[in-house]
Design a protein around this motif. Structure first.
Motif, PDB file in Angstrom:
ATOM      1  N   GLY A 708       0.830  -1.200   0.000  1.00  0.00           N
ATOM      2  CA  GLY A 708       0.000   0.000   0.000  1.00  0.00           C
ATOM      3  C   GLY A 708       0.857   1.239   0.000  1.00  0.00           C
ATOM      4  O   GLY A 708       2.059   1.196  -0.311  1.00  0.00           O
ATOM      5  N   LYS A 709       0.239   2.353   0.397  1.00  0.00           N
ATOM      6  CA  LYS A 709       0.946   3.628   0.331  1.00  0.00           C
ATOM      7  C   LYS A 709       0.522   4.543   1.473  1.00  0.00           C
ATOM      8  O   LYS A 709      -0.671   4.776   1.689  1.00  0.00           O
ATOM      9  N   LEU A 710       1.518   5.026   2.190  1.00  0.00           N
ATOM     10  CA  LEU A 710       1.313   6.004   3.260  1.00  0.00           C
ATOM     11  C   LEU A 710       1.911   7.316   2.788  1.00  0.00           C
ATOM     12  O   LEU A 710       3.095   7.381   2.444  1.00  0.00           O
ATOM     13  N   VAL A 711       1.090   8.349   2.727  1.00  0.00           N
ATOM     14  CA  VAL A 711       1.533   9.646   2.195  1.00  0.00           C
ATOM     15  C   VAL A 711       1.463  10.700   3.282  1.00  0.00           C
ATOM     16  O   VAL A 711       0.420  10.860   3.938  1.00  0.00           O
ATOM     17  N   PHE A 712       2.580  11.407   3.466  1.00  0.00           N
ATOM     18  CA  PHE A 712       2.631  12.520   4.415  1.00  0.00           C
ATOM     19  C   PHE A 712       2.764  13.837   3.656  1.00  0.00           C
ATOM     20  O   PHE A 712       3.520  13.931   2.681  1.00  0.00           O
ATOM     21  N   GLU A 713       2.057  14.842   4.112  1.00  0.00           N
ATOM     22  CA  GLU A 713       2.305  16.222   3.684  1.00  0.00           C
ATOM     23  C   GLU A 713       3.181  16.846   4.762  1.00  0.00           C
ATOM     24  O   GLU A 713       2.807  16.860   5.941  1.00  0.00           O
ATOM     25  N   MET A 714       4.356  17.347   4.381  1.00  0.00           N
ATOM     26  CA  MET A 714       5.315  17.865   5.341  1.00  0.00           C
ATOM     27  C   MET A 714       5.364  19.387   5.280  1.00  0.00           C
ATOM     28  O   MET A 714       5.111  20.005   4.236  1.00  0.00           O
ATOM     29  N   GLY A 715       5.709  20.018   6.414  1.00  0.00           N
ATOM     30  CA  GLY A 715       5.793  21.469   6.471  1.00  0.00           C
ATOM     31  C   GLY A 715       6.815  21.937   7.485  1.00  0.00           C
ATOM     32  O   GLY A 715       7.341  21.144   8.281  1.00  0.00           O
ATOM     33  N   PRO A 716       7.117  23.251   7.511  1.00  0.00           N
ATOM     34  CA  PRO A 716       8.185  23.783   8.364  1.00  0.00           C
ATOM     35  C   PRO A 716       7.774  24.058   9.804  1.00  0.00           C
ATOM     36  O   PRO A 716       8.633  24.298  10.656  1.00  0.00           O
ATOM     37  N   ARG A 717       6.476  24.066  10.075  1.00  0.00           N
ATOM     38  CA  ARG A 717       6.001  24.320  11.428  1.00  0.00           C
ATOM     39  C   ARG A 717       5.037  23.201  11.831  1.00  0.00           C
ATOM     40  O   ARG A 717       4.368  22.607  10.996  1.00  0.00           O
ATOM     41  N   PRO A 718       4.967  22.887  13.126  1.00  0.00           N
ATOM     42  CA  PRO A 718       4.115  21.774  13.553  1.00  0.00           C
ATOM     43  C   PRO A 718       2.636  22.019  13.282  1.00  0.00           C
ATOM     44  O   PRO A 718       2.145  23.136  13.447  1.00  0.00           O
ATOM     45  N   ASN A 719       1.952  20.977  12.857  1.00  0.00           N
ATOM     46  CA  ASN A 719       0.495  20.968  12.881  1.00  0.00           C
ATOM     47  C   ASN A 719       0.117  20.255  14.164  1.00  0.00           C
ATOM     48  O   ASN A 719       0.138  19.024  14.235  1.00  0.00           O
ATOM     49  N   LYS A 720      -0.233  21.015  15.187  1.00  0.00           N
ATOM     50  CA  LYS A 720      -0.442  20.433  16.507  1.00  0.00           C
ATOM     51  C   LYS A 720      -1.779  19.722  16.642  1.00  0.00           C
ATOM     52  O   LYS A 720      -2.080  19.168  17.706  1.00  0.00           O
ATOM     53  N   GLN A 721      -2.552  19.715  15.567  1.00  0.00           N
ATOM     54  CA  GLN A 721      -3.794  18.950  15.589  1.00  0.00           C
ATOM     55  C   GLN A 721      -3.570  17.525  15.085  1.00  0.00           C
ATOM     56  O   GLN A 721      -4.258  16.593  15.513  1.00  0.00           O
ATOM     57  N   TRP A 722      -2.604  17.355  14.158  1.00  0.00           N
ATOM     58  CA  TRP A 722      -2.410  16.019  13.585  1.00  0.00           C
ATOM     59  C   TRP A 722      -1.834  15.066  14.633  1.00  0.00           C
ATOM     60  O   TRP A 722      -0.810  15.323  15.251  1.00  0.00           O
ATOM     61  N   GLY A 723      -2.516  13.944  14.826  1.00  0.00           N
ATOM     62  CA  GLY A 723      -2.024  12.892  15.703  1.00  0.00           C
ATOM     63  C   GLY A 723      -2.017  13.226  17.178  1.00  0.00           C
ATOM     64  O   GLY A 723      -1.372  12.520  17.964  1.00  0.00           O
ATOM     65  N   SER A 724      -2.721  14.271  17.587  1.00  0.00           N
ATOM     66  CA  SER A 724      -2.641  14.718  18.983  1.00  0.00           C
ATOM     67  C   SER A 724      -3.805  14.260  19.848  1.00  0.00           C
ATOM     68  O   SER A 724      -3.772  14.412  21.073  1.00  0.00           O
ATOM     69  N   SER A 725      -4.827  13.700  19.249  1.00  0.00           N
ATOM     70  CA  SER A 725      -5.980  13.275  20.040  1.00  0.00           C
ATOM     71  C   SER A 725      -5.636  12.023  20.839  1.00  0.00           C
ATOM     72  O   SER A 725      -4.733  11.264  20.471  1.00  0.00           O
ATOM     73  N   PRO A 726      -6.334  11.762  21.929  1.00  0.00           N
ATOM     74  CA  PRO A 726      -6.071  10.539  22.715  1.00  0.00           C
ATOM     75  C   PRO A 726      -6.200   9.271  21.879  1.00  0.00           C
ATOM     76  O   PRO A 726      -5.482   8.300  22.102  1.00  0.00           O
ATOM     77  N   GLU A 727      -7.096   9.283  20.891  1.00  0.00           N
ATOM     78  CA  GLU A 727      -7.308   8.097  20.060  1.00  0.00           C
ATOM     79  C   GLU A 727      -6.164   7.861  19.078  1.00  0.00           C
ATOM     80  O   GLU A 727      -6.039   6.768  18.509  1.00  0.00           O
ATOM     81  N   ALA A 728      -5.310   8.867  18.886  1.00  0.00           N
ATOM     82  CA  ALA A 728      -4.235   8.758  17.895  1.00  0.00           C
ATOM     83  C   ALA A 728      -3.019   8.018  18.424  1.00  0.00           C
ATOM     84  O   ALA A 728      -2.167   7.586  17.648  1.00  0.00           O
ATOM     85  N   ALA A 729      -2.907   7.880  19.744  1.00  0.00           N
ATOM     86  CA  ALA A 729      -1.734   7.240  20.338  1.00  0.00           C
ATOM     87  C   ALA A 729      -1.788   5.732  20.176  1.00  0.00           C
ATOM     88  O   ALA A 729      -2.862   5.123  20.143  1.00  0.00           O
ATOM     89  N   ALA A 730      -0.632   5.133  20.112  1.00  0.00           N
ATOM     90  CA  ALA A 730      -0.537   3.678  19.998  1.00  0.00           C
ATOM     91  C   ALA A 730      -1.033   3.013  21.279  1.00  0.00           C
ATOM     92  O   ALA A 730      -1.060   3.627  22.353  1.00  0.00           O
ATOM     93  N   PRO A 731      -1.421   1.742  21.218  1.00  0.00           N
ATOM     94  CA  PRO A 731      -1.922   1.037  22.407  1.00  0.00           C
ATOM     95  C   PRO A 731      -0.854   0.909  23.495  1.00  0.00           C
ATOM     96  O   PRO A 731       0.342   0.872  23.223  1.00  0.00           O
ATOM     97  N   SER A 732      -1.306   0.844  24.728  1.00  0.00           N
ATOM     98  CA  SER A 732      -0.471   0.553  25.884  1.00  0.00           C
ATOM     99  C   SER A 732      -1.179  -0.496  26.731  1.00  0.00           C
ATOM    100  O   SER A 732      -2.364  -0.785  26.523  1.00  0.00           O
TER     101      SER A 732
END
Length: 739
Positions: A708-732
């Motif tokens: 498959g294919k995983l595509v990232f859009e990259m930028g010079p400053r953080p997007n603090k919304q991407w991957g920041s929700s509690p559901e976005a974290a890997a399992p523990s």
């Protein structure tokens, strides 16, 4: 005087290759041509990394033996020979002197070619151009001899070796090396020898002078079984091939191996680093699982699962032979458990799973945890772990004089030697623990409770519910050593009392080994790979966790750097208390992902890659061991990392290439594309997986191996919304608590 045209052309080629490497302008079209063999051969701690030339998966690997005692081999002044099995081969001209040292030769890196599949050097003292290439079980040497010079091949072997001349161009023999490892040899010479004499160091094989000079080829077959098998290897793997044909076949093998991962974009240095580190982790023998379980084995399971199956079958063979699965060699933990559990959970299962589980369980219940000790017994220390959930530290006698370096009041004028060995006032009473085998109590607790978690996952998969309950309980043992007053891990004595005084930076004596393995509390507090959320809970929530993680990277040792490294020589590659030069920190930069701030992971992994890896002899910041550190770079440059082996996922970091194509087998490819990526554009703005929005900081192994294919859009400053929700974290292992 006759000019050796072949020799001069080889020298010119060697100079050209090295010059282009130094100037960054060499041809980098094929992956194997991007590999810099001498990376890390100058080391900030102990001995430098040792290069190896072999074919992928081959049994034979070698590189020149340089001046004994030079731990940084790149600056060694002489070559002493070329290793073959338990000994070495060297060549001398004229009146060859007796002894290994007497025939060592000066050399020049500018007159040298080193690749994954071929080596060439001018031995300046005998005036001989020496080359070799390899197959899986053989070595082919080629020596260009000057005119009018008699010469000798010097076979330097252990005193227990035995060799005989079968005919004028065939020699066979055997020798026994360390750990009683036996090798059988067959040497086939392209010219008949004139003499065959035993010397104090081995055997001298003499040849007459030639008025026009000559080329001697030596084919060496090596087998752990018998001499006939060594001869068979020469016939089967070389046959009628010429030296150059063997060389090209080895080159092709490395091109195929390294092309399992193809990269586009990035800088030339980043591409060279990627293929250099990929080569190292695929070429080195992953013997000590203490370091290689972290990322070297997961990488292998992704791109070459058949090799992981083979390794685990060898683990099981050793278990059947000795009664114990391999532990962690000279370190701590029973991490063959982590290797097997990770492979199994990733679907790599071509071995006797029940037999593997039997060995894993036996190690967990019956083997000592004392570092550097062989398995086979349980002491009161292990019993404390079983009964109370932690490995006990040696108590400190009340009123004992403890150097100021282990208190919060650092006396900078105190001689650093005093800091090394804080006195506890209590004599060690467990006879298996001594100055070499320290308790390392905190590290032992943390690494074994992680292994227990791995074993619990296997038990659950295999339907062994009672075992699952037992080992999951032990997987929580890390909680017993978390000290709320300092927010870090700390040692306890067997009576459950905290060791006082205790300083998380300095306590533990030399290398911290009273309480830690090659580090301090700042390093090992984060060694809860299986339950990052549980550690977040202990620290009081995500904000406090992130502050503590930030503090790790900014906490100074507040003393002369050499003084600090004198006590903690393994803590190289320092960024605050984070030390990239030692394996227990590898997963730490990825922990921001679990606390809702993945942009900090993205920034840190980029910074670490830029600071602590390079394509020169200083290019590795610490112990490379079995390719573990190289595998960290390979994963991180792709934008992935297996933070918790045993859980079949990869955490996401910050890719450095425009595109990475991973051959995952069965004709499938997984592509990681990073649009607009650059040194500045290190932050993920958004992502898609197979065309669908992707907003989590981890990806399943199963999603990758499907292709498959995983595509990232990259930028010079953080997007603090991407991957920041509690559901976005890997399992523990633990669930979040109310914050």
């Amino acid at each position: 005087m006759r000019t050796n045209v072949k020799l001069l052309s080889l020298i010119a080629l060697s100079c050209s290759v090295l010059f282009s490497c130094q100037t960054g302008k060499r041809d980098t079209k094929a992956p194997e041509d991007k590999v810099y063999m001498y990376i890390g051969t100058i080391n900030p701690k102990t001995r430098g990394a040792i290069p190896v030339i072999k074919v992928p998966g081959g049994s034979v690997g070698l590189f020149p033996s340089f001046t004994p005692g030079f731990t940084d081999m790149y600056v060694a002044d002489k070559i002493y020979g070329f290793p073959i099995g338990n000994g070495s081969l060297m060549i001398g001209t004229g009146d060859t002197k007796k002894g290994i040292r007497a025939n060592a030769s000066t050399y020049d890196h500018d007159l040298e070619t080193a690749t994954p599949y071929y080596y060439q050097v001018l031995l300046e003292d005998p005036g001989v151009n020496a080359e070799f290439t390899v197959t899986a079980n053989t070595i082919v040497f080629r020596f260009d001899i000057p005119k009018d010079q008699r010469y000798d091949l010097l076979l330097n072997m252990p005193k227990n070796a035995s060799f005989a001349l079968k005919d004028s161009s065939t020699i066979a023999g055997s020798s026994t090396g360390r750990n009683n490892a036996q090798n059988f040899y067959t040497l086939q010479l392209s010219r008949p020898c004139q003499s065959f004499d035993q010397t104090a160091d081995g055997w001298s094989i003499g040849f007459p002078a030639s008025p026009n000079g000559e080329t001697l080829e030596v084919k060496v077959g090596i087998s752990p079984e018998n001499a006939d098998r060594a001869t068979d290897f020469i016939a089967q793997e070389i046959g009628t091939m010429t030296f150059d044909q063997v060389k090209q076949k080895a080159k092709k093998a490395w091109n195929e191996e390294l092309s399992l991962i193809k990269v586009k974009g990035g800088t030339e240095k980043q591409q060279e680093l990627f293929y250099t580190t990929l080569h190292r982790t695929r070429a080195l023998r992953m013997g000590n699982v203490w370091d290689t379980y972290r990322s070297a084995y997961p990488l292998q399971s992704l791109i070459k699962p058949e090799d992981t199956n083979k390794a685990i079958r060898e683990f099981i063979r050793k278990y059947e032979e000795t009664g114990w699965l391999p532990s962690s060699g000279a370190m701590i933990g029973h991490h063959s458990t982590a290797v097997i559990a990770d492979a199994y959970m990733r679907g790599v299962r071509d071995y006797d799973v029940e037999k593997a589980y039997e060995g894993m369980k036996k190690n967990a219940l019956q083997a000592t945890m004392i570092p550097w000790r062989d398995s086979g017994y349980v002491t009161e220390l292990e019993q404390c772990y079983f009964d109370k959930g932690f490995y006990p530290a040696l108590p400190v006698k009340k009123g004992a004089l403890v150097p100021a370096a282990v208190t919060n009041d650092i006396n900078e004028k105190m001689p650093y030697q005093v800091r090394w060995m804080p006195e506890t006032g209590v004599k060690e009473w467990v006879k298996e623990v001594d100055s070499w085998h320290r308790r390392q109590s905190v590290s032992v607790t943390l690494e074994h409770c992680y292994d227990d978690w791995c074993l619990a996952q296997m038990a659950k998969e295999l339907g062994k519910e009672d075992d699952y309950t037992l080992f999951m309980k032990r997987a929580h043992n890390y909680r017993n050593l978390f000290k709320p007053s300092i927010g870090l891990m700390a040692p306890k004595s067997a009576d459950g009392e905290w060791i006082e005084p205790f300083d998380p930076k300095y306590s533990g004596g030399f290398a911290g080994e009273a309480y830690f393995a090659e580090g301090n509390s700042w390093v090992y507090t984060w060694h809860v790979q299986h339950d990052v959320q549980g550690l977040i809970n202990l620290m009081g929530g995500k904000e406090k966790f992130v502050r503590k993680l930030d503090e790790l990277f900014s906490t100074s040792h507040r003393m002369d750097k050499l003084t600090f490294l004198g006590q903690f020589p393994d803590m190289t590659g320092l960024m605050g208390m984070y030390c990239q030069g030692n394996e227990p920190v590898f997963h730490i930069p990825y922990l921001y992902n679990y606390a809702g701030q993945p942009w900090k992971t993205q920034k840190k992994v980029r910074q670490i890659m830029d600071l602590w890896f390079d394509t020169d002899p200083h290019g590795i910041s610490g112990d490379e061991d079995g390719g573990a550190m190289s595998s960290w770079y390979v994963f991180s440059a792709m934008g992935l990392y297996p933070q918790c082996p045993g859980r079949p996922i990869f955490d996401i970091g910050s890719p450095v290439f425009d595109e990475v194509s991973i051959n995952v087998g069965n004709g499938k490819t997984f592509v990681i594309e990073a649009k607009n990526v650059s040194a500045q554009n290190k932050y993920i703005q958004s992502a898609t997986l197979n065309g669908k929005p992707f907003d989590q900081t981890w990806i399943n192994h199963s999603d990758i191996v499907k292709g498959g294919k995983l595509v990232f859009e990259m930028g010079p400053r953080p997007n603090k919304q991407w991957g920041s929700s509690p559901e976005a974290a890997a399992p523990s292992m633990s669930a979040p608590e109310n914050e």
